[in-house]
Design a protein around this motif. Structure first.
Motif, PDB file in Angstrom:
ATOM      1  N   ASP A   1      19.514  51.307  55.055  1.00 45.45           N
ATOM      2  CA  ASP A   1      19.830  50.374  56.133  1.00 45.45           C
ATOM      3  C   ASP A   1      21.292  49.951  56.033  1.00 45.45           C
ATOM      4  N   LEU A   2      22.048  50.176  57.110  1.00 48.05           N
ATOM      5  CA  LEU A   2      23.457  49.781  57.158  1.00 48.05           C
ATOM      6  C   LEU A   2      23.632  48.436  57.848  1.00 48.05           C
ATOM      7  N   ARG A   3      22.550  47.680  57.933  1.00 42.55           N
ATOM      8  CA  ARG A   3      22.559  46.264  58.312  1.00 42.55           C
ATOM      9  C   ARG A   3      23.013  46.029  59.749  1.00 42.55           C
ATOM     10  N   PHE A   4      22.279  46.646  60.644  1.00 42.20           N
ATOM     11  CA  PHE A   4      22.447  46.327  62.062  1.00 42.20           C
ATOM     12  C   PHE A   4      21.120  46.619  62.754  1.00 42.20           C
ATOM     13  N   GLU A   5      20.589  45.631  63.464  1.00 41.45           N
ATOM     14  CA  GLU A   5      19.344  45.831  64.205  1.00 41.45           C
ATOM     15  C   GLU A   5      19.289  44.845  65.369  1.00 41.45           C
ATOM     16  N   GLN A   6      19.176  45.356  66.582  1.00 44.92           N
ATOM     17  CA  GLN A   6      19.059  44.539  67.785  1.00 44.92           C
ATOM     18  C   GLN A   6      18.039  45.180  68.727  1.00 44.92           C
ATOM     19  N   ARG A   7      17.243  44.333  69.388  1.00 43.75           N
ATOM     20  CA  ARG A   7      16.284  44.829  70.385  1.00 43.75           C
ATOM     21  C   ARG A   7      16.884  44.691  71.783  1.00 43.75           C
ATOM     22  N   TRP A   8      16.807  45.784  72.546  1.00 41.34           N
ATOM     23  CA  TRP A   8      17.388  45.798  73.886  1.00 41.34           C
ATOM     24  C   TRP A   8      16.365  46.298  74.906  1.00 41.34           C
TER      25      TRP A   8
ATOM     26  N   PRO B   1      23.910  52.497  66.411  1.00 44.32           N
ATOM     27  CA  PRO B   1      23.911  51.715  67.638  1.00 44.32           C
ATOM     28  C   PRO B   1      24.688  52.477  68.714  1.00 44.32           C
ATOM     29  N   PRO B   2      24.410  52.233  69.995  1.00 43.79           N
ATOM     30  CA  PRO B   2      24.951  53.084  71.057  1.00 43.79           C
ATOM     31  C   PRO B   2      26.316  52.675  71.585  1.00 43.79           C
ATOM     32  N   PHE B   3      27.007  51.743  70.940  1.00 42.35           N
ATOM     33  CA  PHE B   3      28.170  51.120  71.571  1.00 42.35           C
ATOM     34  C   PHE B   3      29.364  52.048  71.765  1.00 42.35           C
ATOM     35  N   ILE B   4      29.406  53.183  71.060  1.00 39.49           N
ATOM     36  CA  ILE B   4      30.476  54.156  71.319  1.00 39.49           C
ATOM     37  C   ILE B   4      29.901  55.480  71.821  1.00 39.49           C
ATOM     38  N   GLY B   5      28.618  55.495  72.143  1.00 42.36           N
ATOM     39  CA  GLY B   5      28.003  56.653  72.775  1.00 42.36           C
ATOM     40  C   GLY B   5      27.997  57.919  71.948  1.00 42.36           C
ATOM     41  N   GLN B   6      27.748  57.795  70.636  1.00 44.81           N
ATOM     42  CA  GLN B   6      27.832  58.959  69.755  1.00 44.81           C
ATOM     43  C   GLN B   6      26.503  59.334  69.099  1.00 44.81           C
ATOM     44  N   GLY B   7      25.395  58.743  69.524  1.00 42.78           N
ATOM     45  CA  GLY B   7      24.120  59.016  68.876  1.00 42.78           C
ATOM     46  C   GLY B   7      23.646  60.444  69.044  1.00 42.78           C
ATOM     47  N   LEU B   8      23.419  60.866  70.268  1.00 36.47           N
ATOM     48  CA  LEU B   8      22.952  62.231  70.508  1.00 36.47           C
ATOM     49  C   LEU B   8      24.026  63.244  70.115  1.00 36.47           C
ATOM     50  N   GLY B   9      25.276  62.920  70.393  1.00 42.91           N
ATOM     51  CA  GLY B   9      26.361  63.833  70.049  1.00 42.91           C
ATOM     52  C   GLY B   9      26.422  64.134  68.570  1.00 42.91           C
ATOM     53  N   ALA B  10      26.086  63.150  67.724  1.00 38.64           N
ATOM     54  CA  ALA B  10      26.105  63.384  66.275  1.00 38.64           C
ATOM     55  C   ALA B  10      25.104  64.459  65.885  1.00 38.64           C
ATOM     56  N   GLY B  11      23.948  64.475  66.540  1.00 40.54           N
ATOM     57  CA  GLY B  11      22.960  65.506  66.247  1.00 40.54           C
ATOM     58  C   GLY B  11      23.432  66.888  66.643  1.00 40.54           C
ATOM     59  N   LEU B  12      24.075  67.000  67.806  1.00 42.88           N
ATOM     60  CA  LEU B  12      24.596  68.299  68.232  1.00 42.88           C
ATOM     61  C   LEU B  12      25.726  68.755  67.325  1.00 42.88           C
ATOM     62  N   ARG B  13      26.503  67.816  66.813  1.00 37.52           N
ATOM     63  CA  ARG B  13      27.544  68.167  65.840  1.00 37.52           C
ATOM     64  C   ARG B  13      26.910  68.712  64.553  1.00 37.52           C
ATOM     65  N   ASP B  14      25.798  68.091  64.129  1.00 38.48           N
ATOM     66  CA  ASP B  14      25.080  68.608  62.957  1.00 38.48           C
ATOM     67  C   ASP B  14      24.688  70.064  63.172  1.00 38.48           C
TER      68      ASP B  14
ATOM     69  N   ALA C   1      11.971  50.294  79.214  1.00 36.69           N
ATOM     70  CA  ALA C   1      11.537  50.493  77.834  1.00 36.69           C
ATOM     71  C   ALA C   1      12.292  49.539  76.921  1.00 36.69           C
ATOM     72  N   GLU C   2      11.682  49.243  75.812  1.00 37.92           N
ATOM     73  CA  GLU C   2      12.354  48.477  74.769  1.00 37.92           C
ATOM     74  C   GLU C   2      12.859  49.439  73.712  1.00 37.92           C
ATOM     75  N   TYR C   3      14.096  49.241  73.279  1.00 42.38           N
ATOM     76  CA  TYR C   3      14.695  50.136  72.300  1.00 42.38           C
ATOM     77  C   TYR C   3      15.362  49.285  71.228  1.00 42.38           C
ATOM     78  N   THR C   4      15.111  49.605  69.991  1.00 37.49           N
ATOM     79  CA  THR C   4      15.744  48.886  68.895  1.00 37.49           C
ATOM     80  C   THR C   4      16.952  49.663  68.404  1.00 37.49           C
ATOM     81  N   PHE C   5      18.127  49.063  68.518  1.00 38.77           N
ATOM     82  CA  PHE C   5      19.358  49.700  68.055  1.00 38.77           C
ATOM     83  C   PHE C   5      19.487  49.457  66.557  1.00 38.77           C
ATOM     84  N   ARG C   6      19.596  50.537  65.799  1.00 39.47           N
ATOM     85  CA  ARG C   6      19.672  50.438  64.340  1.00 39.47           C
ATOM     86  C   ARG C   6      20.849  51.235  63.810  1.00 39.47           C
ATOM     87  N   ALA C   7      21.264  50.895  62.592  1.00 34.24           N
ATOM     88  CA  ALA C   7      22.288  51.649  61.864  1.00 34.24           C
ATOM     89  C   ALA C   7      21.695  52.063  60.527  1.00 34.24           C
TER      90      ALA C   7
END
Length: 508
Positions: free
Chosen positions: A184-191, A299-312, A271-277
Motif C-alpha cells: 500500500d502506497l497510502r492513497f485511497e479515495q472512493r469516487w 490513482p487516475p489523476f494523470i491518466g496513466q493506469g491503463l497505459g502502464a499495463g500496455l507499457r508492461d 459505478a463506484e470506484y475506489t482509487f488506490r495506490a
C-alpha cells in the motif's frame, strides 16, 4: 490423455493481456488467452491514453480504428469549488513526437472490443472466454501448469505453459499463486463514476475539467462525439446507489449541463470506484510474470493506469519472444521488473501528488490554490511540464546502458519520427533492433546489423531525429524493439557491440 502444452498462457483478456498476446503473436509465439468473462467487461474504467501508448496500439495494427473511437483532449482546466477557473493549460490539436495526439480520450469497452476483434485475426492466439483460472503451479525448472474451469458447463481442464503472464487485474489469481503481495502506497479515495450519452452540445471547453475541492472534488471530460464522463468524490456514507435516481444525480451535473434538460441525458453507467495506490512487491517468479493491475494500481489523476499495463506488455513481449526462440539469452527477462517497476512507482507517486494537491487541504488548501495556481499557469516552463506527455526514462538494466552521473538518451523512447522516405521509424524498424545514426551508416555496419536481424536508419541534418540526437549529445543510438534507447554514443562500432550476438571484431 497428456496435458496440452503452449509457449505462453495469458490470464486475463483486458487491454494488457490482449496487447501482450498480439505482440507475441507478431513474433510467431503461440498464446492461449484465458478470461473469466464471455466478452468485454462493461464497467467504466480508463478513458485516457497518451501518444506513447497510442504508439503501442499502432504496433498492434489498430491505430486507425483507435483514432475513429477516440477524442483528442485539448488540455487541463483547474476550477475552484465555485467553478471559477484557477488555471488553464491548453494543448494544441496536432500530433506529438510519436505521430499521435498527446492526449486521447476514449471509452474502454470500445477499446477492448477493438483489441478482441484484432487479436482474433491472428492464427497464433486462441482466446477462450467464460474460463475461470483456478490454479497456477510451477515445480522446478519445467513448464507451468494452469488449471481452469469452464464457467458455463463446469468442465475442468489444464494446460502446460513455458511462460504464464498474469494480466488478471487487481484481484489477480496469478499474483496470489506466486505469493506476491500488493504494498500500500497510502492513497485511497472512493469516487462516483458517471458515463452519459447525449446528442446535445454541452458547449464546454474540450479539455479535462478538474474541480479542486476538498469537500466534493470532481472531474469532467468529453470522451467521444456524444459521450461524457464525470467523476465525483464520495462522502463518507455515500454509495453509487444513492445516485441511481437521476433526480439526485442531476444536481451534480448541473455546472456543465444547465442548458441541457435532464431528459436529454442518457445515463449509460453509474459505478463506484475506489482509487488506490499499490505496487506488487515482486513481479516475477521464474516462468510467471505479473502485468497491468496485477502488478500496480494508480490513482487516475494523470491518466496513466491503463497505459502502464500496455507499457508492461510492450516491454516484456519482445524479450519473451527472444528468450523462447533462443535469439536472446534467458537473463534478458530479468530486465522486465528492473525497468518497469521503478517507472510504474514514479508515475504512481506523481498521480498521488497531483491528487493530494487537487483534493485536500480544506479551506487553507482552497486559499493556497486560488493564490498560487493562477501565477503558476502564467509560467511558460510549468505549462510545458504539465502538458508534456513524455514519461520518465527507464532505469539502468541489462538492456538500458545508462551512465550513473551523465545525462543520456538511454532509457528514453526514441521519437517515432517521419524519415526521408515518408515512413515513420516504427514502420521501418518493425519490432526489430535498430541503429539510428546522425550520419550515413557505413556498409560494413549496416551489413552486420542486418545479418543479426536489425536495421540501420540514417537521420540526416534537418530532420526531427537528427535534432533529437544532437540535443541528447549523441551521434547514434541503439533502439530496442519496443522503441526504447538501449545505449547512446558517438562511435558506431561500440554501439553495435551492444546488439544481441554482435561481435565487435566483425566491425574492425
Amino acid at each position: 490423455m497428456s496435458t496440452p502444452r503452449v509457449p505462453v498462457v495469458v490470464v486475463g483478456a483486458g487491454p494488457t493481456g490482449l496487447t501482450a498476446a498480439t505482440l507475441l503473436a507478431q513474433y510467431g509465439v503461440e498464446c492461449l488467452v484465458l478470461d473469466r468473462w464471455a466478452s468485454v467487461y462493461p464497467q467504466p474504467r480508463a478513458v485516457h491514453l497518451d501518444d506513447e501508448v497510442n504508439r503501442i496500439l499502432a504496433r498492434l495494427g489498430v491505430a486507425e480504428q483507435f483514432a475513429a473511437i477516440s477524442w483528442p483532449c485539448h488540455g487541463l482546466r483547474l476550477l475552484d469549488p465555485d467553478m471559477r477557473v484557477l488555471a488553464e493549460f491548453r494543448r494544441g490539436a496536432g500530433t506529438g513526437r510519436h505521430g499521435y495526439p498527446e492526449a486521447n480520450m476514449f471509452d474502454q469497452p470500445e477499446l477492448e472490443r477493438l483489441l478482441r476483434t484484432n487479436v482474433k485475426r491472428s492464427d497464433n492466439v486462441t482466446l477462450r472466454g467464460d474460463t475461470e483460472v483456478t490454479g497456477v503451479t510451477q515445480n522446478g525448472p519445467g513448464p507451468v501448469r494452469v488449471d481452469y474451469t469452464d464457467r458455463v458447463g463446469g468442465a475442468h481442464g489444464s494446460v502446460l505453459a513455458d511462460y504464464v503472464l498474469g494480466c488478471d487485474g487487481a484481484n489477480s489469481v496469478v499474483r496470489t499463486a506466486i505469493g506476491a503481495t500488493m504494498r500500500d502506497l497510502r492513497f485511497e479515495q472512493r469516487w462516483l463514476v458517471v458515463d452519459v450519452a447525449t446528442d446535445a452540445d454541452l458547449g464546454e471547453w474540450e479539455g479535462v475539467h478538474q474541480v479542486c475541492d476538498p469537500d466534493r472534488a470532481a472531474t469532467y471530460m468529453r470522451i467521444g462525439p456524444g459521450r461524457y464522463r464525470w467523476e465525483f468524490r464520495l462522502h463518507d456514507g455515500e454509495t453509487a446507489e444513492d445516485y441511481r435516481d437521476l433526480a439526485r444525480l442531476h444536481p451534480l451535473l448541473l455546472p456543465w449541463t444547465e442548458q441541457t434538460p435532464a431528459e436529454a441525458l442518457e445515463v449509460v453507467r453509474i459505478a463506484e470506484y475506489t482509487f488506490r495506490a499499490r505496487l506488487a512487491d515482486r513481479w516475477r517468479d521464474r516462468r510467471i510474470f505479473l502485468l497491468g493491475d496485477a502488478a500496480h494500481l494508480t490513482p487516475p489523476f494523470i491518466g496513466q493506469g491503463l497505459g502502464a499495463g500496455l507499457r508492461d506488455a510492450a516491454n516484456l513481449a519482445w524479450k519473451l519472444a527472444g528468450a523462447l526462440d533462443g535469439t536472446l539469452p534467458q537473463d534478458v527477462l530479468d530486465s522486465y521488473e528492473a525497468e518497469r517497476k521503478p517507472h510504474a512507482r514514479g508515475l504512481i507517486r506523481l498521480a498521488k501528488l497531483i491528487g493530494v494537491a487537487m483534493t485536500r487541504g480544506g479551506r487553507a488548501g482552497n486559499l493556497l490554490r486560488r493564490t498560487a495556481l493562477p501565477l503558476l499557469a502564467r509560467t511558460p516552463s510549468l505549462g510545458r511540464i504539465v502538458l508534456d506527455s513524455e514519461t520518465p526514462a527507464l532505469c539502468r538494466s541489462g538492456l538500458v546502458a545508462r551512465p550513473r552521473l551523465r545525462r543520456t538518451l538511454a532509457g528514453r523512447l526514441c521519437p517515432n519520427a517521419v524519415l526521408e522516405d515518408g515512413r515513420r521509424l516504427d514502420e521501418v524498424t518493425a519490432g526489430r533492433f535498430a541503429l539510428v545514426s546522425a550520419s550515413p551508416v557505413p556498409a560494413a555496419h549496416q551489413a552486420v546489423v542486418e545479418r543479426h536481424g536489425g536495421v540501420g536508419v540514417t537521420a540526416p541534418a534537418g530532420t526531427v531525429l537528427h535534432d533529437w540526437l544532437r540535443q541528447g549529445r549523441a551521434h547514434a543510438v541503439i533502439v530496442r524493439p519496443d522503441g526504447t534507447v538501449l545505449r547512446a554514443g558517438r562511435h558506431l562500432s561500440e554501439l553495435c557491440a551492444f546488439l544481441p550476438h554482435l561481435d565487435p571484431e566483425e566491425l574492425s
